[in-house]
Write a protein that holds these residues in place. Structure first.
Motif, PDB file in Angstrom:
ATOM      1  N   PHE A 185       0.843  -1.191   0.000  1.00  0.00           N
ATOM      2  CA  PHE A 185       0.000   0.000   0.000  1.00  0.00           C
ATOM      3  C   PHE A 185       0.876   1.238   0.000  1.00  0.00           C
ATOM      4  CE2 PHE A 185      -2.382   3.222   2.651  1.00  0.00           C
ATOM      5  CZ  PHE A 185      -3.268   3.591   1.659  1.00  0.00           C
ATOM      6  N   ARG A 186       0.537   2.181  -0.851  1.00  0.00           N
ATOM      7  CA  ARG A 186       1.206   3.481  -0.871  1.00  0.00           C
ATOM      8  C   ARG A 186       0.263   4.487  -0.222  1.00  0.00           C
ATOM      9  NH1 ARG A 186       5.509   6.638  -0.435  1.00  0.00           N
ATOM     10  NH2 ARG A 186       4.920   8.717  -1.094  1.00  0.00           N
ATOM     11  N   ASP A 187       0.644   4.980   0.978  1.00  0.00           N
ATOM     12  CA  ASP A 187      -0.171   5.937   1.710  1.00  0.00           C
ATOM     13  C   ASP A 187       0.280   7.350   1.330  1.00  0.00           C
ATOM     14  OD1 ASP A 187      -1.479   7.571   3.571  1.00  0.00           O
ATOM     15  OD2 ASP A 187      -1.363   6.065   5.156  1.00  0.00           O
ATOM     16  N   GLU A 188      -0.458   7.976   0.423  1.00  0.00           N
ATOM     17  CA  GLU A 188      -0.101   9.323  -0.034  1.00  0.00           C
ATOM     18  C   GLU A 188      -0.343  10.369   1.046  1.00  0.00           C
ATOM     19  OE1 GLU A 188       1.564   9.928  -2.574  1.00  0.00           O
ATOM     20  OE2 GLU A 188       1.282   8.167  -3.838  1.00  0.00           O
ATOM     21  N   GLU A 189      -1.345  10.133   1.881  1.00  0.00           N
ATOM     22  CA  GLU A 189      -1.659  11.087   2.947  1.00  0.00           C
ATOM     23  C   GLU A 189      -0.516  11.190   3.950  1.00  0.00           C
ATOM     24  OE1 GLU A 189      -4.936  11.567   6.541  1.00  0.00           O
ATOM     25  OE2 GLU A 189      -5.375  10.208   4.873  1.00  0.00           O
ATOM     26  N   SER A 244       2.340 -11.714  10.793  1.00  0.00           N
ATOM     27  CA  SER A 244       2.860 -11.021   9.619  1.00  0.00           C
ATOM     28  C   SER A 244       3.569  -9.758  10.084  1.00  0.00           C
ATOM     29  CB  SER A 244       1.732 -10.672   8.637  1.00  0.00           C
ATOM     30  OG  SER A 244       0.913  -9.660   9.174  1.00  0.00           O
ATOM     31  N   ALA A 245       4.432  -9.229   9.223  1.00  0.00           N
ATOM     32  CA  ALA A 245       5.165  -8.004   9.544  1.00  0.00           C
ATOM     33  C   ALA A 245       4.835  -6.942   8.514  1.00  0.00           C
ATOM     34  CB  ALA A 245       6.661  -8.264   9.567  1.00  0.00           C
ATOM     35  N   LEU A 246       4.538  -5.750   8.999  1.00  0.00           N
ATOM     36  CA  LEU A 246       4.400  -4.582   8.125  1.00  0.00           C
ATOM     37  C   LEU A 246       5.719  -3.834   8.174  1.00  0.00           C
ATOM     38  CD1 LEU A 246       0.916  -3.014   9.009  1.00  0.00           C
ATOM     39  CD2 LEU A 246       1.502  -4.477   7.070  1.00  0.00           C
ATOM     40  N   PHE A 247       6.303  -3.590   7.021  1.00  0.00           N
ATOM     41  CA  PHE A 247       7.498  -2.759   6.908  1.00  0.00           C
ATOM     42  C   PHE A 247       7.040  -1.427   6.340  1.00  0.00           C
ATOM     43  CE2 PHE A 247       9.164  -6.999   7.091  1.00  0.00           C
ATOM     44  CZ  PHE A 247      10.320  -6.872   7.839  1.00  0.00           C
ATOM     45  N   ILE A 248       7.247  -0.357   7.114  1.00  0.00           N
ATOM     46  CA  ILE A 248       6.745   0.964   6.746  1.00  0.00           C
ATOM     47  C   ILE A 248       7.935   1.863   6.431  1.00  0.00           C
ATOM     48  CG2 ILE A 248       5.397   2.950   7.523  1.00  0.00           C
ATOM     49  CD1 ILE A 248       4.831   0.040   9.604  1.00  0.00           C
ATOM     50  N   LEU A 249       7.978   2.338   5.211  1.00  0.00           N
ATOM     51  CA  LEU A 249       9.077   3.189   4.764  1.00  0.00           C
ATOM     52  C   LEU A 249       8.574   4.604   4.514  1.00  0.00           C
ATOM     53  CD1 LEU A 249      12.045   3.272   3.926  1.00  0.00           C
ATOM     54  CD2 LEU A 249      11.286   2.855   1.616  1.00  0.00           C
ATOM     55  N   PRO A 250       8.820   5.511   5.465  1.00  0.00           N
ATOM     56  CA  PRO A 250       8.424   6.904   5.243  1.00  0.00           C
ATOM     57  C   PRO A 250       9.274   7.546   4.149  1.00  0.00           C
ATOM     58  CG  PRO A 250       8.796   6.471   7.581  1.00  0.00           C
ATOM     59  CD  PRO A 250       9.353   5.306   6.806  1.00  0.00           C
ATOM     60  N   ASP A 251       8.689   8.473   3.401  1.00  0.00           N
ATOM     61  CA  ASP A 251       9.465   9.252   2.440  1.00  0.00           C
ATOM     62  C   ASP A 251      10.526  10.041   3.206  1.00  0.00           C
ATOM     63  OD1 ASP A 251       7.733   8.261   0.568  1.00  0.00           O
ATOM     64  OD2 ASP A 251       6.735  10.161   0.143  1.00  0.00           O
ATOM     65  N   LYS A 289      -6.197   0.977   8.915  1.00  0.00           N
ATOM     66  CA  LYS A 289      -6.303   1.552   7.567  1.00  0.00           C
ATOM     67  C   LYS A 289      -5.311   0.884   6.630  1.00  0.00           C
ATOM     68  CE  LYS A 289      -4.795   5.694   5.196  1.00  0.00           C
ATOM     69  NZ  LYS A 289      -4.237   7.038   5.362  1.00  0.00           N
ATOM     70  N   TRP A 290      -4.058   0.734   7.082  1.00  0.00           N
ATOM     71  CA  TRP A 290      -3.047   0.099   6.240  1.00  0.00           C
ATOM     72  C   TRP A 290      -3.426  -1.343   5.943  1.00  0.00           C
ATOM     73  CZ3 TRP A 290       1.667   2.151   9.480  1.00  0.00           C
ATOM     74  CH2 TRP A 290       1.911   3.477   9.125  1.00  0.00           C
ATOM     75  N   LYS A 291      -3.818  -2.081   6.983  1.00  0.00           N
ATOM     76  CA  LYS A 291      -4.179  -3.495   6.788  1.00  0.00           C
ATOM     77  C   LYS A 291      -5.330  -3.633   5.801  1.00  0.00           C
ATOM     78  CE  LYS A 291      -2.393  -6.654   9.418  1.00  0.00           C
ATOM     79  NZ  LYS A 291      -1.597  -7.730   8.849  1.00  0.00           N
ATOM     80  N   ASN A 292      -6.341  -2.768   5.913  1.00  0.00           N
ATOM     81  CA  ASN A 292      -7.504  -2.829   5.034  1.00  0.00           C
ATOM     82  C   ASN A 292      -7.199  -2.348   3.615  1.00  0.00           C
ATOM     83  OD1 ASN A 292      -9.089  -3.800   7.135  1.00  0.00           O
ATOM     84  ND2 ASN A 292      -9.787  -1.770   7.749  1.00  0.00           N
ATOM     85  N   SER A 293      -6.122  -1.570   3.447  1.00  0.00           N
ATOM     86  CA  SER A 293      -5.780  -1.012   2.129  1.00  0.00           C
ATOM     87  C   SER A 293      -4.755  -1.844   1.368  1.00  0.00           C
ATOM     88  CB  SER A 293      -5.235   0.414   2.298  1.00  0.00           C
ATOM     89  OG  SER A 293      -6.177   1.236   2.944  1.00  0.00           O
TER      90      SER A 293
END
Length: 201
Positions: free
Chosen positions: A36-40, A55-62, A80-84
């Motif tokens: 998922f790409r979170d533009e917000e 499971s693991a979420l890897f979150i890479l901020p800009d 929100k991330w999981k659902n998107s």
């Protein structure tokens, strides 16, 4: 999510815009995984699943957005991330090897939660050893997280080059990133980590 150890190589991890360190960088090709790409919030989220119920979420901020993403790391954001998340073909994914450990003293934390009597001298702990002389003077929790080619082991991402060419995505976790490990059945967060320097994690 195993990575082939033969594909691991030394690469730069950017601590900030001026400093970097050399770290073992794992690589996996042609991976289809939830994305998922979170533009917000200006970040990219990739989910790597484990055998079993985690499971693991890897979150890479800009670049320059870590503080904003950290401040938004609430249960509703994780939902929100999981659902998107949607399956996406990742041409190449690069992730550093790292290990994190920390000790937590629990006496004060447990006392604030109302668990106090176990630390009193008059506490009856004879059911453990049969003697009444036993007292709990301290309680410590140690958490360890190892991320390597064979997967992640948990007890208890710096520059990312994000490119789309002909619908092909390459992700580099080569700058500070976040990691959230969850139990998938009950949607419980088991571990949250911020990786700012894999060499000293």
């Amino acid at each position: 999510m195993p990575f082939n150890p033969r594909d691991t190589f030394e690469s730069e991890f950017y601590l900030d815009v001026k400093r970097s360190v050399r770290v073992p960088m794992m690589k996996i090709k042609a991976l289809t995984t939830p994305y998922f790409r979170d533009e917000e919030l200006s970040c990219t989220v990739v989910e790597l699943k484990y055998t079993g119920n985690a499971s693991a979420l890897f979150i890479l901020p800009d670049q320059g957005r870590m503080q904003q993403v950290e401040a938004s790391l609430q249960p509703k954001t994780l939902r929100k991330w999981k659902n998107s998340l949607r399956p996406r073909k990742i041409c190449e994914l690069y992730l550093p090897k790292f290990s994190i450990s920390n000790d937590y003293t629990l006496k004060e934390i447990l006392s604030e939660l109302g668990i106090k009597e176990i630390f009193y001298k008059q506490a009856d702990l004879s059911g453990i050893t049969g003697t009444k002389d036993l007292i709990v003077s301290q309680m410590v929790h140690k958490a360890v997280l190892d991320v390597a080619e064979t997967g992640t082991e948990g007890v208890a991402a710096t520059g990312v080059n994000f490119r789309i060419r002909s619908r092909r995505t390459t992700l580099w976790f080569n700058r500070p990133f976040l990691m959230v490990i969850s139990h998938t059945d009950v949607q419980t967060t088991l571990f949250i980590a911020k990786i700012t320097n894999p060499k000293r994690a």
